[in-house]
Design a protein around this motif. Sequence first.
Motif, PDB file in Angstrom:
ATOM      1  N   ASP A 116      59.547  15.414  18.891  1.00  0.00           N
ATOM      2  CA  ASP A 116      59.458  16.636  19.699  1.00  0.00           C
ATOM      3  C   ASP A 116      58.408  16.516  20.793  1.00  0.00           C
ATOM      4  O   ASP A 116      58.591  17.034  21.900  1.00  0.00           O
ATOM      5  CB  ASP A 116      59.095  17.828  18.798  1.00  0.00           C
ATOM      6  CG  ASP A 116      60.273  18.277  17.968  1.00  0.00           C
ATOM      7  OD1 ASP A 116      61.366  17.726  18.169  1.00  0.00           O
ATOM      8  OD2 ASP A 116      60.101  19.162  17.119  1.00  0.00           O
ATOM      9  N   ILE A 119      59.712  14.790  23.805  1.00  0.00           N
ATOM     10  CA  ILE A 119      60.775  15.502  24.509  1.00  0.00           C
ATOM     11  C   ILE A 119      60.182  16.630  25.357  1.00  0.00           C
ATOM     12  O   ILE A 119      60.463  16.771  26.541  1.00  0.00           O
ATOM     13  CB  ILE A 119      61.801  16.041  23.496  1.00  0.00           C
ATOM     14  CG1 ILE A 119      62.481  14.875  22.779  1.00  0.00           C
ATOM     15  CG2 ILE A 119      62.821  16.904  24.193  1.00  0.00           C
ATOM     16  CD1 ILE A 119      63.352  15.305  21.643  1.00  0.00           C
ATOM     17  N   SER A 120      59.326  17.443  24.747  1.00  0.00           N
ATOM     18  CA  SER A 120      58.853  18.636  25.460  1.00  0.00           C
ATOM     19  C   SER A 120      57.347  18.817  25.429  1.00  0.00           C
ATOM     20  O   SER A 120      56.823  19.650  26.142  1.00  0.00           O
ATOM     21  CB  SER A 120      59.484  19.873  24.834  1.00  0.00           C
ATOM     22  OG  SER A 120      59.027  20.015  23.513  1.00  0.00           O
ATOM     23  N   TYR A 125      52.611  21.691  23.831  1.00  0.00           N
ATOM     24  CA  TYR A 125      53.275  21.732  25.135  1.00  0.00           C
ATOM     25  C   TYR A 125      52.510  22.558  26.137  1.00  0.00           C
ATOM     26  O   TYR A 125      52.666  22.359  27.338  1.00  0.00           O
ATOM     27  CB  TYR A 125      54.705  22.254  24.986  1.00  0.00           C
ATOM     28  CG  TYR A 125      54.846  23.735  24.792  1.00  0.00           C
ATOM     29  CD1 TYR A 125      54.609  24.305  23.572  1.00  0.00           C
ATOM     30  CD2 TYR A 125      55.222  24.556  25.849  1.00  0.00           C
ATOM     31  CE1 TYR A 125      54.732  25.650  23.388  1.00  0.00           C
ATOM     32  CE2 TYR A 125      55.349  25.907  25.675  1.00  0.00           C
ATOM     33  CZ  TYR A 125      55.101  26.453  24.442  1.00  0.00           C
ATOM     34  OH  TYR A 125      55.221  27.788  24.268  1.00  0.00           O
ATOM     35  N   GLN A 132      54.061  17.592  30.744  1.00  0.00           N
ATOM     36  CA  GLN A 132      55.376  17.990  30.239  1.00  0.00           C
ATOM     37  C   GLN A 132      56.474  17.235  30.976  1.00  0.00           C
ATOM     38  O   GLN A 132      56.253  16.655  32.033  1.00  0.00           O
ATOM     39  CB  GLN A 132      55.574  19.489  30.442  1.00  0.00           C
ATOM     40  CG  GLN A 132      54.622  20.314  29.609  1.00  0.00           C
ATOM     41  CD  GLN A 132      54.776  21.780  29.890  1.00  0.00           C
ATOM     42  OE1 GLN A 132      55.336  22.157  30.889  1.00  0.00           O
ATOM     43  NE2 GLN A 132      54.265  22.604  29.003  1.00  0.00           N
ATOM     44  N   ASN A 133      57.681  17.273  30.395  1.00  0.00           N
ATOM     45  CA  ASN A 133      58.901  16.756  31.030  1.00  0.00           C
ATOM     46  C   ASN A 133      58.764  15.292  31.428  1.00  0.00           C
ATOM     47  O   ASN A 133      58.855  14.933  32.601  1.00  0.00           O
ATOM     48  CB  ASN A 133      59.261  17.585  32.270  1.00  0.00           C
ATOM     49  CG  ASN A 133      59.408  19.050  31.942  1.00  0.00           C
ATOM     50  OD1 ASN A 133      59.778  19.392  30.829  1.00  0.00           O
ATOM     51  ND2 ASN A 133      59.113  19.894  32.892  1.00  0.00           N
ATOM     52  N   ASP A 135      60.883  13.166  30.913  1.00  0.00           N
ATOM     53  CA  ASP A 135      62.176  12.630  31.351  1.00  0.00           C
ATOM     54  C   ASP A 135      62.324  12.695  32.862  1.00  0.00           C
ATOM     55  O   ASP A 135      63.250  12.109  33.412  1.00  0.00           O
ATOM     56  CB  ASP A 135      63.318  13.362  30.650  1.00  0.00           C
ATOM     57  CG  ASP A 135      63.235  14.856  30.890  1.00  0.00           C
ATOM     58  OD1 ASP A 135      62.128  15.384  30.829  1.00  0.00           O
ATOM     59  OD2 ASP A 135      64.284  15.481  31.127  1.00  0.00           O
ATOM     60  N   GLU A 136      61.423  13.415  33.543  1.00  0.00           N
ATOM     61  CA  GLU A 136      61.437  13.354  35.007  1.00  0.00           C
ATOM     62  C   GLU A 136      60.758  12.085  35.519  1.00  0.00           C
ATOM     63  O   GLU A 136      60.949  11.707  36.672  1.00  0.00           O
ATOM     64  CB  GLU A 136      60.712  14.574  35.581  1.00  0.00           C
ATOM     65  CG  GLU A 136      61.458  15.875  35.375  1.00  0.00           C
ATOM     66  CD  GLU A 136      60.633  17.064  35.796  1.00  0.00           C
ATOM     67  OE1 GLU A 136      59.447  16.886  36.109  1.00  0.00           O
ATOM     68  OE2 GLU A 136      61.190  18.174  35.783  1.00  0.00           O
TER      69      GLU A 136
END
Lengths: 175, 158
Positions: A116, A119-120, A125, A132-133, A135-136
């Motif tokens: 987790d 991911i976020s 978070y 954060q993020n 995946d960007e």
Amino acid sequence: MAVEQSDYEEVPGVILTDRNAISDFLKTTKAQDVLNWGRKNSLWFMVNAMGCCGVELLSTGMAHYDTDRFGIIPRNSPRHADVLIISGYVTKKYLPALKKIWDQMPSPKWVIAFGDCAISGGPFYESYSTRQNVDEIFPVDVFVPGCPPRCEALIQAFFELQKKIEAKQDKGTEY
Amino acid sequence: MDANTMIDSLSTQFPDAIYDTKVESKIRIIAKVKPEIITDVCKYLKENLSFGHLCCEFGVDYPGRNEIEVVYVIGSYDHSVVLTLKAILPRDNPEIESVVPVFWNANWYERETYELFGVKYLNHPDLKPLVLPEDMLGEWPLRKDYKGFPNKTAKNLV
């Protein structure tokens, strides 16, 4: 006498190695399938334990799960590795080091976001220090939710990645 | 030596600088101290009252009172009394003398209080951020009015 590069381009039937012509040609043929078969069966991953999920990551590489059967081998140097597993929250201080690891890995290379936190940000978070993020920033192919996910989940993630590579759907290579 | 004699000894030694003393129980005493002479107080505590162990040192932010408290929790290897020492600093320019010459382990505590609250320690041997990256210096993320939390930007909340 030095020959201009533009002279080469006019030679008919010749594929130049200073461009992507050979790999572009391969990508449209069965040869790419053979290459991907080889790649998907040798997913060596980078041992980069970033948090408590890292413990699961380490034990996945141990003898009990025997991931060598699938060609999944833990490597201790990013220069040997094909898969980067982000196994924890990424802090603002750690992000440059993670990018450096990613840049040292030779292509083709893939990313798995494991847990987790990756991911976020997980329970952290909204911390002042969490990035954060991710995946960007990294081309993440597979997300594995869980806190932490079990070792079987990581092996499942590798299977999903293998399926994506076989179907030419992965983000590690441009097709 | 029990808690009451210790606090009396401290008050008589520094009558101007120690105030608001309180004996909470037989093993907990609390005192406030003027920030200018914190090093002398700590030296006296260590040498005369055998408070040899600095358990922790941290900051507390009070935006309503416009103050930052620096709290020293000092224990001992010889007796069971724990002293909580509080120094009150102005919030605009919090500066206090470092206690590293007395308690060497205050080094990292003071670096962390510096990076999180912005308390500037004078004569600290190596005052730089402990954990945070250098470019976050000046944000002071543990102050109550910190606005830099990224809580609304996460996409893939699970």
